[in-house]
Write an enzyme that holds these catalytic residues in place. Structure first.
Site, PDB file in Angstrom:
ATOM      1  N   GLU A 129       2.914  -4.133   2.911  1.00 22.03           N
ATOM      2  CA  GLU A 129       3.401  -5.202   3.797  1.00 22.03           C
ATOM      3  C   GLU A 129       3.149  -6.592   3.225  1.00 22.03           C
ATOM      4  O   GLU A 129       3.687  -7.579   3.715  1.00 22.03           O
ATOM      5  CB  GLU A 129       2.774  -5.050   5.195  1.00 22.03           C
ATOM      6  CG  GLU A 129       1.338  -5.494   5.340  1.00 22.03           C
ATOM      7  CD  GLU A 129       0.278  -4.516   4.846  1.00 22.03           C
ATOM      8  OE1 GLU A 129      -0.915  -4.771   5.113  1.00 22.03           O
ATOM      9  OE2 GLU A 129       0.616  -3.502   4.189  1.00 22.03           O
ATOM     10  N   HIS A 152      -1.435  -3.062  -0.345  1.00 22.69           N
ATOM     11  CA  HIS A 152      -0.809  -3.399   0.937  1.00 22.69           C
ATOM     12  C   HIS A 152       0.696  -3.578   0.732  1.00 22.69           C
ATOM     13  O   HIS A 152       1.124  -4.637   0.276  1.00 22.69           O
ATOM     14  CB  HIS A 152      -1.397  -4.705   1.486  1.00 22.69           C
ATOM     15  CG  HIS A 152      -2.784  -4.552   2.006  1.00 22.69           C
ATOM     16  ND1 HIS A 152      -3.039  -4.158   3.299  1.00 22.69           N
ATOM     17  CD2 HIS A 152      -3.985  -4.713   1.410  1.00 22.69           C
ATOM     18  CE1 HIS A 152      -4.348  -4.094   3.478  1.00 22.69           C
ATOM     19  NE2 HIS A 152      -4.946  -4.416   2.352  1.00 22.69           N
ATOM     20  N   CYS A 168      -4.481   1.181   2.357  1.00 20.49           N
ATOM     21  CA  CYS A 168      -5.771   0.589   1.997  1.00 20.49           C
ATOM     22  C   CYS A 168      -6.923   1.454   2.532  1.00 20.49           C
ATOM     23  O   CYS A 168      -7.084   2.583   2.126  1.00 20.49           O
ATOM     24  CB  CYS A 168      -5.834  -0.860   2.467  1.00 20.49           C
ATOM     25  SG  CYS A 168      -7.202  -1.772   1.696  1.00 20.49           S
TER      26      CYS A 168
END
Length: 193
Positions: free
Chosen positions: A177, A175, A77
């Site tokens: 994650e 992202h 990001c």
């Protein structure tokens, strides 16, 4: 394998640490130059505003360290955006790893773009076992235009770089994650590069 997540006060680092743990690895959170240099893999996260994040990097001399790293580095990001030449956000000079300038979406669309989007035009080992048009999770108002380093695209207002790569440096605008099984696969690919 030693995995270091750069902890410079501008990242959503706990969720990345948990995602890595789910893959069976442990990561160290650090802003120590020697510790980062000795890592096998480095993750450079970022959440927040570009100019204040860059001044935090400068405070800990990480702005000079990161571009010199030789091991695989993954910017996430804002981390990816700071690896570019510059960002319109706060008129910020970047690390100059990726030869592209980060710009803001126009006033024609709602910003930030928050939510799930499809990735296309996938290239390079980072996207092994990930299919075209899979969904990834994004939160951003600024983007890197398509450039020579682009290894994946997404569309919001226009096509933009969803991921970048140059030599040992990788970046994702999204992202991983928070991107479910696709993000998990991408992190696994990065850790096994």
């Amino acid at each position: 394998m030693k995995i270091v997540i750069i902890n410079y006060g501008a990242g959503n680092i706990q969720s990345i640490k948990f995602a890595i743990r789910r893959l069976g690895y442990e990561a160290v959170l650090s802003n120590d130059v020697e510790e980062i240099k000795s890592a096998d893999k480095v993750i450079f996260p970022g959440v927040g505003e570009a100019s204040s994040a860059m001044s935090k990097l400068k405070d800990s001399t990480l702005d000079t360290l990161i571009p010199k790293l030789k091991q695989p580095v993954l910017g996430i990001c804002l981390g990816m955006q700071l690896m570019c030449n510059s960002s319109e956000e706060g008129d910020t000079k970047g690390l100059g790893i990726f030869d592209v300038d980060v710009v803001k979406f126009s006033n024609q669309v709602k910003v930030p773009q928050i939510g799930w989007n499809q990735i296309t035009d996938l290239r390079a080992g980072l996207f092994k076992n990930i299919g075209e048009k899979e969904y990834i999770y994004l939160v951003h108002s600024f983007y890197a235009p398509i450039c020579t380093a682009t290894i994946a695209t997404a569309t919001y207002e226009m096509k933009f770089s969803a991921a970048l790569q140059k030599n040992n440096f990788y970046g994702t605008q999204f992202h991983p994650e928070k991107s479910s099984s696709v993000g998990e696969q991408l992190l696994k690919n990065f850790l096994t590069l």
